[in-house]
Motif scaffolding. Structure first.
Motif, short mmCIF file in Angstrom:
data_model
loop_
_atom_site.label_atom_id
_atom_site.label_comp_id
_atom_site.label_asym_id
_atom_site.label_seq_id
_atom_site.Cartn_x
_atom_site.Cartn_y
_atom_site.Cartn_z
N SER A 104 20.26 -0.82 -17.49
CA SER A 104 19.67 0.31 -18.24
C SER A 104 19.79 1.65 -17.50
O SER A 104 18.88 2.48 -17.56
N VAL A 105 20.92 1.86 -16.84
CA VAL A 105 21.15 3.17 -16.23
C VAL A 105 22.19 3.97 -17.00
O VAL A 105 22.50 5.10 -16.63
N GLY A 106 22.74 3.39 -18.08
CA GLY A 106 23.63 4.15 -18.94
C GLY A 106 25.11 3.86 -18.79
O GLY A 106 25.94 4.66 -19.23
N LYS A 107 25.48 2.72 -18.19
CA LYS A 107 26.90 2.41 -18.00
C LYS A 107 27.62 2.28 -19.34
O LYS A 107 28.66 2.90 -19.57
N THR A 108 27.07 1.46 -20.22
CA THR A 108 27.70 1.25 -21.52
C THR A 108 27.65 2.52 -22.36
O THR A 108 28.64 2.86 -23.03
N SER A 109 26.55 3.24 -22.33
CA SER A 109 26.44 4.50 -23.09
C SER A 109 27.45 5.53 -22.60
O SER A 109 27.98 6.32 -23.39
N PHE A 110 27.72 5.53 -21.30
CA PHE A 110 28.69 6.45 -20.73
C PHE A 110 30.08 6.18 -21.29
O PHE A 110 30.81 7.11 -21.68
N ILE A 111 30.45 4.91 -21.35
CA ILE A 111 31.77 4.55 -21.92
C ILE A 111 31.82 4.92 -23.39
O ILE A 111 32.82 5.49 -23.87
N LYS A 112 30.75 4.63 -24.13
CA LYS A 112 30.69 4.98 -25.55
C LYS A 112 30.87 6.47 -25.76
O LYS A 112 31.58 6.91 -26.68
N PHE A 113 30.25 7.27 -24.91
CA PHE A 113 30.36 8.73 -25.01
C PHE A 113 31.81 9.18 -24.79
O PHE A 113 32.32 10.05 -25.51
N LEU A 114 32.48 8.59 -23.80
CA LEU A 114 33.84 9.03 -23.47
C LEU A 114 34.84 8.64 -24.55
O LEU A 114 35.73 9.43 -24.89
N ILE A 115 34.72 7.43 -25.10
CA ILE A 115 35.69 7.00 -26.11
C ILE A 115 35.27 7.42 -27.52
O ILE A 115 36.00 7.21 -28.48
N GLU A 116 34.05 8.00 -27.63
CA GLU A 116 33.55 8.57 -28.88
C GLU A 116 33.42 7.55 -30.01
O GLU A 116 33.62 7.86 -31.17
N ARG A 117 33.03 6.32 -29.65
CA ARG A 117 32.81 5.30 -30.67
C ARG A 117 32.21 4.06 -30.02
O ARG A 117 32.22 3.91 -28.79
N ASP A 118 31.67 3.17 -30.86
CA ASP A 118 31.22 1.88 -30.38
C ASP A 118 32.44 1.01 -30.07
O ASP A 118 33.55 1.27 -30.54
N PHE A 119 32.23 -0.03 -29.28
CA PHE A 119 33.31 -0.99 -29.04
C PHE A 119 32.77 -2.41 -29.23
O PHE A 119 31.56 -2.65 -29.08
N PRO A 120 33.61 -3.36 -29.58
CA PRO A 120 33.15 -4.72 -29.85
C PRO A 120 32.41 -5.33 -28.67
O PRO A 120 32.85 -5.20 -27.52
N GLY A 121 31.29 -5.98 -28.96
CA GLY A 121 30.50 -6.62 -27.91
C GLY A 121 29.53 -5.69 -27.21
O GLY A 121 28.79 -6.12 -26.33
N MET A 122 29.51 -4.43 -27.60
CA MET A 122 28.63 -3.46 -26.96
C MET A 122 27.18 -3.72 -27.34
O MET A 122 26.85 -3.94 -28.49
N ARG A 123 26.32 -3.72 -26.31
CA ARG A 123 24.88 -3.87 -26.53
C ARG A 123 24.16 -2.87 -25.64
O ARG A 123 24.40 -2.81 -24.44
N ILE A 124 23.25 -2.09 -26.25
CA ILE A 124 22.51 -1.07 -25.50
C ILE A 124 21.02 -1.25 -25.77
O ILE A 124 20.60 -1.41 -26.92
N GLY A 125 20.21 -1.24 -24.71
CA GLY A 125 18.77 -1.39 -24.86
C GLY A 125 18.07 -1.14 -23.54
O GLY A 125 18.71 -1.05 -22.49
N PRO A 126 16.73 -1.04 -23.57
CA PRO A 126 15.98 -0.77 -22.33
C PRO A 126 15.94 -1.96 -21.39
O PRO A 126 15.74 -1.80 -20.18
N GLU A 127 16.13 -3.18 -21.92
CA GLU A 127 16.12 -4.37 -21.07
C GLU A 127 17.56 -4.70 -20.68
O GLU A 127 18.50 -4.11 -21.22
N PRO A 128 17.79 -5.63 -19.73
CA PRO A 128 19.16 -6.01 -19.37
C PRO A 128 19.90 -6.56 -20.60
O PRO A 128 19.51 -7.58 -21.17
N THR A 129 20.94 -5.85 -21.05
CA THR A 129 21.65 -6.25 -22.26
C THR A 129 23.08 -6.69 -21.99
O THR A 129 23.56 -7.67 -22.54
N THR A 130 23.80 -5.96 -21.13
CA THR A 130 25.17 -6.33 -20.80
C THR A 130 25.15 -7.43 -19.74
O THR A 130 24.85 -7.19 -18.58
#
Length: 213
Positions: free
Chosen positions: A74-100
């Protein structure tokens, strides 16, 4: 790696950039040929992979620059990638608890799809074959997400599981997490270590993961 900076900046490979990438291909072709003809046999003879790094294949020279993201959950690793590629990607999960809970490699593809780890490591066009040494425990926690995002034509991201603390780090993994991070770190052109300013405790797993060996 200049191409890595080019990709993260969001610039498209046109004009002089396209010419630069063409010259880069010529260099990598030459390096791959030189390695195959003059170095690989020497490494095999002296069993180089047993004490240092695995033998290289042609795909290792032509793979896109890799950016590895490491940090607590929950430090924003997945959200950072989403921001750069400007879209969701398959298997992506974002939440306050451990998701990836898997290592996810986000690569360019003609259509959205998720490739399981055991299939990805057997694909001769992907630089993951030597990951087989970490066993099925890791294969079940690794996948490749292919996305038709323009940015991914010039760069590849690796999203890692959130680093755990305390008892969780001893019982929550079925594979050697620091060793896997070490493998990806060796293959990567950039490593981004992300922190949460409100969770600055450094667990053993976080301390060992980025450590050079």
């Amino acid at each position: 790696y200049p191409l890595c900076a080019l990709a993260v900046s969001g610039e498209r490979p046109s004009g002089i950039n396209a010419e630069y990438m063409g010259k880069t291909d010529v260099v990598t072709d030459g390096l791959a040929r030189m390695y195959a003809e003059r170095i690989r046999n020497l490494e095999e003879t002296y069993e180089f992979p047993k004490f240092h790094t695995p033998l290289l294949n042609n795909v290792d020279f032509h793979a896109k620059p890799i950016v590895l993201l490491v940090g607590q959950y929950s430090v924003g690793k997945t959200s950072f990638i989403k921001f750069l590629i400007e879209r969701d990607f398959p298997g992506m999960r974002i939440g306050p608890e451990p998701t990836t809970d898997c290592f996810a490699c986000i690569m360019h593809g003609m259509e959205e799809r998720v490739i399981p780890g055991n299939a990805a490591v057997m694909d001769a066009n992907k630089p993951f074959r030597t990951l087989t040494r970490f066993g099925m425990g890791f294969m079940n926690k690794f996948n490749v997400s292919e996305v038709p995002a323009p940015l991914l034509e010039t760069i590849t991201f690796v999203d890692s599981p959130g680093i755990l603390s305390g008892e969780k780090q001893r019982i929550g993994r079925n594979y050697d997490f620091p060793k896997v991070v070490e493998w990806f770190a060796y293959k990567s052109d950039r490593i981004l270590l992300l922190f949460d300013a409100h969770k600055l405790d450094i667990s053993d797993e976080l301390r060992l993961a980025p450590r050079p060996r």
